[in-house]
Scaffold this motif. Structure first.
Motif, PDB file in Angstrom:
ATOM      1  N   ALA A  19       3.652   7.216  -1.178  1.00  0.00           N
ATOM      2  CA  ALA A  19       2.628   6.267  -0.411  1.00  0.00           C
ATOM      3  C   ALA A  19       3.181   5.708   0.877  1.00  0.00           C
ATOM      4  O   ALA A  19       2.418   5.660   1.989  1.00  0.00           O
ATOM      5  N   LEU A  20       4.699   5.475   0.822  1.00  0.00           N
ATOM      6  CA  LEU A  20       5.338   5.025   2.033  1.00  0.00           C
ATOM      7  C   LEU A  20       5.375   6.143   3.119  1.00  0.00           C
ATOM      8  O   LEU A  20       5.166   6.175   4.395  1.00  0.00           O
ATOM      9  N   LEU A  21       5.662   7.360   2.557  1.00  0.00           N
ATOM     10  CA  LEU A  21       5.707   8.520   3.594  1.00  0.00           C
ATOM     11  C   LEU A  21       4.335   8.735   4.068  1.00  0.00           C
ATOM     12  O   LEU A  21       4.299   9.247   5.302  1.00  0.00           O
ATOM     13  N   LEU A  22       3.311   8.755   3.266  1.00  0.00           N
ATOM     14  CA  LEU A  22       1.895   9.046   4.000  1.00  0.00           C
ATOM     15  C   LEU A  22       1.485   7.855   4.894  1.00  0.00           C
ATOM     16  O   LEU A  22       0.834   8.189   6.040  1.00  0.00           O
ATOM     17  N   ALA A  23       2.023   6.596   4.595  1.00  0.00           N
ATOM     18  CA  ALA A  23       1.586   5.474   5.585  1.00  0.00           C
ATOM     19  C   ALA A  23       2.441   5.816   6.977  1.00  0.00           C
ATOM     20  O   ALA A  23       2.014   5.638   7.989  1.00  0.00           O
ATOM     21  N   VAL A  24       3.493   6.173   6.949  1.00  0.00           N
ATOM     22  CA  VAL A  24       4.328   6.474   8.180  1.00  0.00           C
ATOM     23  C   VAL A  24       3.707   7.729   8.781  1.00  0.00           C
ATOM     24  O   VAL A  24       3.578   7.663  10.168  1.00  0.00           O
ATOM     25  N   ALA A  25       3.543   8.761   7.937  1.00  0.00           N
ATOM     26  CA  ALA A  25       3.047   9.873   8.525  1.00  0.00           C
ATOM     27  C   ALA A  25       1.523   9.775   9.103  1.00  0.00           C
ATOM     28  O   ALA A  25       1.106  10.209  10.211  1.00  0.00           O
TER      29      ALA A  25
END
Length: 100
Positions: A19-25
């Motif tokens: 979820a963190l990676l998706l938010a940053v991307a």
């Protein structure tokens, strides 16, 4: 050797990391701009109801208005042309005959 609590923690950590990676991307990719066809309802006309005043018409509309009586009743200035025709003044141009 794995306990059910450790597996649950690992799954939760993996989901949180994803979820963190998706938010940053998603910060690096802009959503597609809505097209004009999707914004306007079908059959709607988007035209001006009147034309804009151009140049002289706009300048005349925005001129200072005469509100004072002294401005409204002012007479046009008298341009006296007689000083230009005064015979006592020397001529501005003198024609000299060509000598052979």
């Amino acid at each position: 050797t794995h306990t059910p609590g450790a597996t649950m923690q690992r799954t939760l950590a993996l989901a949180l990391a994803l979820a963190l990676l998706l938010a940053v991307a998603s910060a690096f990719f802009a959503p597609p701009a809505p097209s004009a066809a999707r914004l306007a309802r079908p059959g709607a006309l988007h035209m001006a109801t009147h034309v804009n005043a151009k140049a002289t018409k706009k300048h005349r509309k925005n001129r200072p208005k005469k509100h004072r009586l002294s401005d409204i009743n002012r007479a046009a200035p008298a341009y006296d042309v007689s000083p230009l025709l005064d015979p006592s003044l020397p001529p501005e141009v003198v024609v000299v005959p060509y000598a052979e």
